[in-house]
Design a protein around this motif. Structure first.
Motif, mmCIF file in Angstrom:
data_model
loop_
_atom_site.group_PDB
_atom_site.id
_atom_site.type_symbol
_atom_site.label_atom_id
_atom_site.label_comp_id
_atom_site.label_asym_id
_atom_site.label_seq_id
_atom_site.Cartn_x
_atom_site.Cartn_y
_atom_site.Cartn_z
ATOM 1 N N THR A 179 -4.520 6.902 -11.106
ATOM 2 C CA THR A 179 -4.297 8.160 -11.816
ATOM 3 C C THR A 179 -5.541 8.528 -12.622
ATOM 4 O OG1 THR A 179 -3.376 7.098 -13.779
ATOM 5 C CG2 THR A 179 -1.803 7.762 -12.041
ATOM 6 N N VAL A 180 -5.670 9.810 -12.886
ATOM 7 C CA VAL A 180 -6.812 10.301 -13.664
ATOM 8 C C VAL A 180 -6.837 9.627 -15.035
ATOM 9 C CG1 VAL A 180 -7.773 12.331 -14.822
ATOM 10 C CG2 VAL A 180 -6.978 12.511 -12.464
ATOM 11 N N SER A 181 -5.679 9.556 -15.688
ATOM 12 C CA SER A 181 -5.662 8.999 -17.048
ATOM 13 C C SER A 181 -6.054 7.522 -17.072
ATOM 14 C CB SER A 181 -4.290 9.208 -17.700
ATOM 15 O OG SER A 181 -3.280 8.616 -16.915
ATOM 16 N N LEU A 182 -5.578 6.748 -16.117
ATOM 17 C CA LEU A 182 -5.934 5.326 -16.085
ATOM 18 C C LEU A 182 -7.418 5.134 -15.771
ATOM 19 C CD1 LEU A 182 -5.162 2.361 -16.294
ATOM 20 C CD2 LEU A 182 -4.407 2.456 -13.906
ATOM 21 N N LEU A 183 -7.934 5.899 -14.808
ATOM 22 C CA LEU A 183 -9.351 5.777 -14.468
ATOM 23 C C LEU A 183 -10.232 6.215 -15.637
ATOM 24 C CD1 LEU A 183 -11.433 4.979 -12.367
ATOM 25 C CD2 LEU A 183 -11.308 7.310 -11.452
ATOM 26 N N GLY B 44 -14.035 4.747 -19.753
ATOM 27 C CA GLY B 44 -14.437 5.221 -21.079
ATOM 28 C C GLY B 44 -14.804 6.695 -21.077
ATOM 29 N N MET B 45 -14.140 7.472 -20.233
ATOM 30 C CA MET B 45 -14.390 8.920 -20.140
ATOM 31 C C MET B 45 -13.179 9.666 -20.704
ATOM 32 S SD MET B 45 -15.659 9.537 -16.251
ATOM 33 C CE MET B 45 -17.275 9.097 -15.700
ATOM 34 N N THR B 46 -13.390 10.917 -21.028
ATOM 35 C CA THR B 46 -12.246 11.753 -21.370
ATOM 36 C C THR B 46 -11.586 12.199 -20.069
ATOM 37 O OG1 THR B 46 -13.528 13.813 -21.345
ATOM 38 C CG2 THR B 46 -13.393 12.612 -23.461
ATOM 39 N N THR B 47 -10.285 12.462 -20.133
ATOM 40 C CA THR B 47 -9.601 12.917 -18.915
ATOM 41 C C THR B 47 -10.127 14.268 -18.464
ATOM 42 O OG1 THR B 47 -7.784 13.784 -20.253
ATOM 43 C CG2 THR B 47 -7.472 11.614 -19.283
ATOM 44 N N ASN C 206 -13.215 15.421 -18.715
ATOM 45 C CA ASN C 206 -14.485 15.195 -18.028
ATOM 46 C C ASN C 206 -14.241 14.609 -16.640
ATOM 47 O OD1 ASN C 206 -17.308 15.127 -17.731
ATOM 48 N ND2 ASN C 206 -17.410 13.030 -18.491
ATOM 49 N N LEU C 207 -13.336 13.645 -16.548
ATOM 50 C CA LEU C 207 -13.030 13.044 -15.254
ATOM 51 C C LEU C 207 -12.404 14.072 -14.314
ATOM 52 C CD1 LEU C 207 -13.047 10.628 -13.410
ATOM 53 C CD2 LEU C 207 -10.880 9.912 -14.411
ATOM 54 N N CYS C 208 -11.574 14.965 -14.831
ATOM 55 C CA CYS C 208 -10.982 16.019 -13.992
ATOM 56 C C CYS C 208 -12.065 16.909 -13.385
ATOM 57 C CB CYS C 208 -10.003 16.869 -14.792
ATOM 58 S SG CYS C 208 -8.412 16.069 -15.057
ATOM 59 N N LEU C 209 -13.068 17.254 -14.171
ATOM 60 C CA LEU C 209 -14.175 18.072 -13.652
ATOM 61 C C LEU C 209 -14.947 17.335 -12.564
ATOM 62 C CD1 LEU C 209 -15.547 19.621 -16.962
ATOM 63 C CD2 LEU C 209 -14.304 20.814 -15.140
ATOM 64 N N ILE C 210 -15.214 16.069 -12.798
ATOM 65 C CA ILE C 210 -15.914 15.255 -11.796
ATOM 66 C C ILE C 210 -15.077 15.175 -10.525
ATOM 67 C CG2 ILE C 210 -16.667 12.897 -11.247
ATOM 68 C CD1 ILE C 210 -17.475 12.649 -14.244
ATOM 69 N N ALA C 211 -13.768 14.934 -10.675
ATOM 70 C CA ALA C 211 -12.870 14.817 -9.514
ATOM 71 C C ALA C 211 -12.818 16.131 -8.727
ATOM 72 C CB ALA C 211 -11.481 14.401 -9.966
#
Length: 140
Positions: free
Chosen positions: A52-56, A61-64, A66-71
């Protein structure tokens, strides 16, 4: 030769190594159409499977956000699939594609070779463990 560094010197050295590696790896990933954070995301999913986005985000050590944008960028490039978690529709699961799988293995082999070439002498396992222990202790 034995050299004792104080905490500030050690932290400055770690920071310097980190900055240098960031620069080198960003240059390295660029021809593959990836940024370093994108490569880290793909590598982590490759190593541990769909997540999941939140676990990754927590693991890396990223914000969700920021990770959503990368994904989103990785999905647009065909490296990643995003799908809703059937058990929690609010969560999104990230899954590497076949394109990503092939690329990550190729990139990882090339990164390992680049690191070996840049080292002045080979690092054995006990030296790596000792180094990791010292760094781990310094950042606690």
């Amino acid at each position: 030769m034995h050299y004792e560094a104080d905490e500030n010197e050690l932290m400055n050295l770690v920071r310097s190594v980190n900055n240098h590696m960031n620069h080198v790896l960003n240059q390295f990933y660029s021809p593959y159409g990836l940024t370093r954070p994108q490569a880290i995301v793909l590598s982590e999913i490759e190593r541990n499977g769909p997540v999941t986005v939140s676990l990754l985000a927590h693991r890396l050590g990223m914000t969700t956000s920021n990770l959503c944008l990368i994904a989103q960028r990785l999905e647009k490039s065909g490296f990643l699939k995003r799908k809703r978690d059937p058990q929690d529709q609010r969560s999104v699961i990230l899954i590497n594609t076949a394109k990503s799988h092939e690329l990550i293995h190729q990139v990882q082999e090339n990164v390992n070779e680049m690191i070996r070439q840049r080292l002045k002498y080979p690092l054995n396992e006990s030296l790596l463990i000792t180094l990791a222990d010292h760094i781990s202790f310094a950042i606690q």
